[in-house]
Design an enzyme around this catalytic site. Structure first.
Site, mmCIF file in Angstrom:
data_model
loop_
_atom_site.group_PDB
_atom_site.id
_atom_site.type_symbol
_atom_site.label_atom_id
_atom_site.label_comp_id
_atom_site.label_asym_id
_atom_site.label_seq_id
_atom_site.Cartn_x
_atom_site.Cartn_y
_atom_site.Cartn_z
ATOM 1 N N HIS A 26 0.950 -5.352 1.395
ATOM 2 C CA HIS A 26 1.924 -6.595 2.108
ATOM 3 C C HIS A 26 3.235 -5.889 2.410
ATOM 4 C CE1 HIS A 26 -0.836 -9.652 2.622
ATOM 5 N NE2 HIS A 26 -1.165 -9.719 1.162
ATOM 6 N N HIS B 113 -7.684 -6.288 10.118
ATOM 7 C CA HIS B 113 -7.755 -7.425 8.721
ATOM 8 C C HIS B 113 -8.719 -6.860 7.813
ATOM 9 C CE1 HIS B 113 -7.298 -10.925 6.438
ATOM 10 N NE2 HIS B 113 -6.002 -11.215 6.877
ATOM 11 N N ASP C 177 0.698 -9.972 10.596
ATOM 12 C CA ASP C 177 1.815 -9.285 10.313
ATOM 13 C C ASP C 177 2.606 -8.511 11.640
ATOM 14 O OD1 ASP C 177 1.285 -9.437 7.643
ATOM 15 O OD2 ASP C 177 0.099 -7.299 7.514
#
Length: 428
Positions: free
Chosen positions: A267, A306, A362
């Site tokens: 992240h 993802h 993101d």
């Protein structure tokens, strides 16, 4: 009509077993009846639990193949189009969307818990001047357990709810204070006449003005960003919350562990990497060369691909629309034009299609955060703030689940066999 069972033949022994299938899953403990020649019970091996369900949950439904995300049955698209973060937070916790009176009461309850103990402020002030805000948030959330010792009584639903309110009310304050500390700015205390998101923006950016005024488009965009991150099924951080909480740990300690899990490199690096990639590409004209090089080197570019979605992340579609609205206020950054060109070109590229490399949440949120004025080190914090409601709901759900036990997975031992102990004088 086929039976909902799985028939397994153990070729080591020739024995056949019938395992029941419920909700398209077999129970791992049913494998214990399958024993090899050494009478050892069979177990499953699933690194990172990628194909193992560890709980039953009624909160969030996610289908990565179809790009479906729902909270308590409501699609993320409808919630983002018509709802607010606080409505969705209430929905996730309580099971239904609030009516007007419930929403107003919910907002007041959270507002009452926005102020933090003055000693927590001193705790934050004790960090180094350059401490990362995510590290400060993790530490201060854990420290809250020392301020509210009653939180240890996790079996009491009234006590549990009080701690959840404190978490959701205080986390934006803790996050904003961490930012102010890092930048040598005086703390700005909560303004309870502002909205949940408006108050957070005030605590972040207010300087000498009597009241911080934010543009409604910016406030709405951040509210939607919070809404989109409220919960995402059994992500690493959520599983961490459940794992730690399974030991009947208070929610502050468990949430601190979940925050630490969210502060992992997947992240933290993703946000800065997206900006760096777009800056490196330069302008829309540089996109074809970047696409070609990505395919040649078989890379996965930042902001694409993802771990769950095998199609377009539904949250990314929503943010693309809000990005255009935000940039109408802040100015349209050049990297947004590059981002649009990159997405359009990738959508028709064979390598990106074969590898299911679609934009993730993101991709656009990084550009939005950048345009609003958030520093890069705050990006993972912004991801964490809204996720506390998902963590809290999952933790609370687990506390009432009679099937749940303290997490204790098995392992496949790969070390050496038994060895005799040698005195120090006899070791080579």
């Amino acid at each position: 009509m086929p039976s909902d069972t799985l028939t397994v033949t153990d070729n080591r022994t020739g024995r056949t077993y019938t395992l029941p299938i419920t909700a398209n899953a077999i129970t791992a403990t049913d494998l214990r009846q399958i024993k090899g020649p050494d009478d050892a019970e069979l177990i499953s091996f699933d690194p990172a639990l990628r194909n193992t369900a560890t709980c039953r949950s009624a909160i969030t439904y996610l289908d990565g193949r179809l790009g479906t995300l729902r909270h308590r049955g409501y699609s993320i698209e409808e919630l983002a189009a018509h709802g607010s973060y606080l409505e969705v937070a209430y929905l996730i916790l309580e099971g239904d969307l609030p009516n007007r009176g419930q929403l107003e009461s919910w907002q007041r309850e959270l507002g009452r818990h926005a102020l933090i103990h003055e000693y927590v402020t001193r705790f934050i002030d004790g960090f180094r001047y350059d401490a990362h805000p995510m590290g400060m948030l993790t530490s201060t959330v854990a420290a809250l357990s020392t301020f509210y010792p009653e939180a240890a009584d996790v079996r009491d639903p009234t006590v549990r709810r009080r701690q959840i309110l404190r978490l959701l009310g205080q986390v934006p304050t803790l996050a904003a204070f961490a930012h102010r500390k890092r930048n040598g700015l005086p703390f700005v205390y909560p303004d309870l006449e502002l909205s949940y998101v408006g108050n957070f923006l005030s605590m972040m950016f207010r300087m000498t003005e009597l009241r911080y005024e934010t543009h409604p488009v910016i406030e709405r965009a951040l509210d939607v960003l919070f809404l989109l991150h409220a919960d995402h099924e059994q992500a690493c951080s959520t599983t961490t919350m459940r794992c730690v909480g399974s030991a009947k740990t208070d929610p502050y300690s468990a949430a601190a562990a979940a925050t630490a899990a969210l502060f992992g490199r997947f992240h933290d690096e993703a946000y800065e990497a997206v900006i760096a990639m777009l800056v490196k590409i330069g302008d829309p004209e540089g996109v074809p060369a970047y696409i070609t090089e990505t395919a040649r080197t078989c890379r996965e570019p930042p902001g694409f691909g993802h771990r769950v979605y095998r199609t377009y992340d539904p949250r990314a579609r929503i943010l693309r629309e809000h990005a255009a609205k935000v940039f109408a206020v802040t100015g349209r950054p050049r990297i947004f034009e590059t981002a649009l060109a990159l997405e359009a070109t990738a959508a028709n590229d064979a390598y990106f299609i074969e590898q299911a490399l679609y934009p993730t949440v993101d991709f656009y949120e990084t550009i939005i955060y950048h345009a609003i004025g958030f520093p890069p080190e705050m990006f993972p914090v912004l991801f964490a703030i809204p996720r506390f409601v998902g963590w809290a709901a999952q933790w609370n759900e687990m506390m009432t689940d009679s099937e749940q036990r303290t997490y204790r997975p098995r392992q496949l031992y790969t070390g050496v066999g038994a060895r005799p102990y040698l005195p120090l004088t006899e070791r080579a």
